[in-house]
Design a protein around this motif. Structure first.
Motif, PDB file in Angstrom:
ATOM      1  N   SER A 149       0.827  -1.212   0.000  1.00 34.90           N
ATOM      2  CA  SER A 149       0.000   0.000   0.000  1.00 34.90           C
ATOM      3  C   SER A 149       0.859   1.259   0.000  1.00 34.90           C
ATOM      4  O   SER A 149       0.337   2.359   0.137  1.00 34.90           O
ATOM      5  CB  SER A 149      -0.935   0.015   1.207  1.00 34.90           C
ATOM      6  OG  SER A 149      -0.212   0.264   2.402  1.00 34.90           O
ATOM      7  N   ARG A 150       2.161   1.080  -0.127  1.00 36.88           N
ATOM      8  CA  ARG A 150       3.115   2.197  -0.139  1.00 36.88           C
ATOM      9  C   ARG A 150       3.074   3.013   1.155  1.00 36.88           C
ATOM     10  O   ARG A 150       3.190   4.223   1.152  1.00 36.88           O
ATOM     11  CB  ARG A 150       2.885   3.085  -1.359  1.00 36.88           C
ATOM     12  CG  ARG A 150       3.128   2.367  -2.661  1.00 36.88           C
ATOM     13  CD  ARG A 150       2.809   3.248  -3.813  1.00 36.88           C
ATOM     14  NE  ARG A 150       1.435   3.723  -3.671  1.00 36.88           N
ATOM     15  CZ  ARG A 150       0.588   3.870  -4.660  1.00 36.88           C
ATOM     16  NH1 ARG A 150       0.964   3.611  -5.864  1.00 36.88           N
ATOM     17  NH2 ARG A 150      -0.629   4.292  -4.443  1.00 36.88           N
TER      18      ARG A 150
ATOM     19  N   ARG B  46       6.501   4.428   4.073  1.00 38.98           N
ATOM     20  CA  ARG B  46       5.940   5.713   3.621  1.00 38.98           C
ATOM     21  C   ARG B  46       7.047   6.724   3.358  1.00 38.98           C
ATOM     22  O   ARG B  46       7.064   7.394   2.341  1.00 38.98           O
ATOM     23  CB  ARG B  46       4.963   6.234   4.666  1.00 38.98           C
ATOM     24  CG  ARG B  46       4.272   7.496   4.253  1.00 38.98           C
ATOM     25  CD  ARG B  46       3.292   7.921   5.356  1.00 38.98           C
ATOM     26  NE  ARG B  46       2.440   8.970   4.889  1.00 38.98           N
ATOM     27  CZ  ARG B  46       1.234   8.793   4.396  1.00 38.98           C
ATOM     28  NH1 ARG B  46       0.731   7.588   4.316  1.00 38.98           N
ATOM     29  NH2 ARG B  46       0.514   9.810   3.991  1.00 38.98           N
ATOM     30  N   PHE B  47       7.994   6.847   4.281  1.00 39.70           N
ATOM     31  CA  PHE B  47       9.029   7.849   4.131  1.00 39.70           C
ATOM     32  C   PHE B  47      10.190   7.379   3.263  1.00 39.70           C
ATOM     33  O   PHE B  47      10.894   8.195   2.675  1.00 39.70           O
ATOM     34  CB  PHE B  47       9.504   8.329   5.501  1.00 39.70           C
ATOM     35  CG  PHE B  47       8.466   9.170   6.176  1.00 39.70           C
ATOM     36  CD1 PHE B  47       8.166  10.440   5.704  1.00 39.70           C
ATOM     37  CD2 PHE B  47       7.764   8.686   7.260  1.00 39.70           C
ATOM     38  CE1 PHE B  47       7.197  11.215   6.303  1.00 39.70           C
ATOM     39  CE2 PHE B  47       6.786   9.448   7.869  1.00 39.70           C
ATOM     40  CZ  PHE B  47       6.501  10.720   7.389  1.00 39.70           C
ATOM     41  N   ALA B  48      10.402   6.080   3.162  1.00 44.16           N
ATOM     42  CA  ALA B  48      11.463   5.563   2.293  1.00 44.16           C
ATOM     43  C   ALA B  48      11.123   5.797   0.823  1.00 44.16           C
ATOM     44  O   ALA B  48      12.016   5.949  -0.009  1.00 44.16           O
ATOM     45  CB  ALA B  48      11.694   4.077   2.549  1.00 44.16           C
ATOM     46  N   ARG B  49       9.855   5.829   0.522  1.00 48.78           N
ATOM     47  CA  ARG B  49       9.431   6.087  -0.856  1.00 48.78           C
ATOM     48  C   ARG B  49       9.590   7.558  -1.212  1.00 48.78           C
ATOM     49  O   ARG B  49       9.464   7.923  -2.369  1.00 48.78           O
ATOM     50  CB  ARG B  49       7.977   5.657  -1.060  1.00 48.78           C
ATOM     51  CG  ARG B  49       7.715   4.198  -0.789  1.00 48.78           C
ATOM     52  CD  ARG B  49       7.923   3.395  -2.038  1.00 48.78           C
ATOM     53  NE  ARG B  49       7.823   1.971  -1.761  1.00 48.78           N
ATOM     54  CZ  ARG B  49       7.099   1.147  -2.463  1.00 48.78           C
ATOM     55  NH1 ARG B  49       6.378   1.575  -3.467  1.00 48.78           N
ATOM     56  NH2 ARG B  49       7.095  -0.129  -2.166  1.00 48.78           N
TER      57      ARG B  49
ATOM     58  N   VAL C 297       4.341  11.230  -0.188  1.00 50.45           N
ATOM     59  CA  VAL C 297       3.096  10.809   0.417  1.00 50.45           C
ATOM     60  C   VAL C 297       2.335  10.026  -0.640  1.00 50.45           C
ATOM     61  O   VAL C 297       2.193  10.472  -1.775  1.00 50.45           O
ATOM     62  CB  VAL C 297       2.268  12.040   0.869  1.00 50.45           C
ATOM     63  CG1 VAL C 297       0.916  11.617   1.391  1.00 50.45           C
ATOM     64  CG2 VAL C 297       3.038  12.821   1.903  1.00 50.45           C
ATOM     65  N   PRO C 298       1.841   8.825  -0.301  1.00 50.67           N
ATOM     66  CA  PRO C 298       1.130   8.028  -1.296  1.00 50.67           C
ATOM     67  C   PRO C 298      -0.121   8.724  -1.802  1.00 50.67           C
ATOM     68  O   PRO C 298      -0.810   9.388  -1.046  1.00 50.67           O
ATOM     69  CB  PRO C 298       0.745   6.747  -0.539  1.00 50.67           C
ATOM     70  CG  PRO C 298       1.509   6.766   0.722  1.00 50.67           C
ATOM     71  CD  PRO C 298       1.932   8.168   0.989  1.00 50.67           C
ATOM     72  N   SER C 299      -0.395   8.585  -3.064  1.00 47.05           N
ATOM     73  CA  SER C 299      -1.623   9.130  -3.630  1.00 47.05           C
ATOM     74  C   SER C 299      -2.679   8.046  -3.640  1.00 47.05           C
ATOM     75  O   SER C 299      -2.385   6.875  -3.546  1.00 47.05           O
ATOM     76  CB  SER C 299      -1.382   9.652  -5.037  1.00 47.05           C
ATOM     77  OG  SER C 299      -0.958   8.572  -5.860  1.00 47.05           O
TER      78      SER C 299
END
Length: 123
Positions: free
Chosen positions: A64-65, A114-117, A120-122
């Motif tokens: 879910s990112r 979440r922060f490694a990506r 903020v996921p959309s």
């Protein structure tokens, strides 16, 4: 933004809660139909089940990112499970402590993903 938050919140909380409820109900069913001699294995089996919940929670965070709502729902349910096993019959320190550890791991996994990506996921 608000619609994304509401959709993610509702669906994420539902996903997290249903995940924990499914595993808990399956475990309760197996405990009910298991031979009485399995009673001594309740704590080790419970710990294994909680580790599976943790793996599912980490997988949800990854796929879910890093959505936080499923992790919050799982952590909330695991926290109540810990309170129950540490303070109410049937007492089980092993299961209570494992539930706390798994709750923390699931929350940390969601935050780290979440922060490694880097964004903020959309929705």
């Amino acid at each position: 933004m608000l619609d994304s938050l509401l959709i993610d919140g509702a669906n994420g909380l539902h996903l997290g809660w249903v995940t924990l409820a499914t595993v808990a109900n399956t475990t309760a069913f197996l405990t009910d139909v298991a031979p009485a001699s399995w009673g001594d294995a309740a704590t080790p089996v419970g710990i294994v089940v909680l580790v599976v919940v943790g793996l599912i929670g980490v997988a949800i965070a990854w796929f879910s990112r890093g959505r936080i709502a499923p992790a919050l729902a799982l952590a909330w349910g695991l926290s109540w499970l810990a309170v129950g096993r540490l303070s109410v019959e049937p007492l089980s320190t092993g299961i209570g402590v494992t539930a706390i550890v798994v709750a923390v791991v699931v929350l940390l996994a969601a935050v780290v993903v979440r922060f490694a990506r880097g964004r903020v996921p959309s929705s």
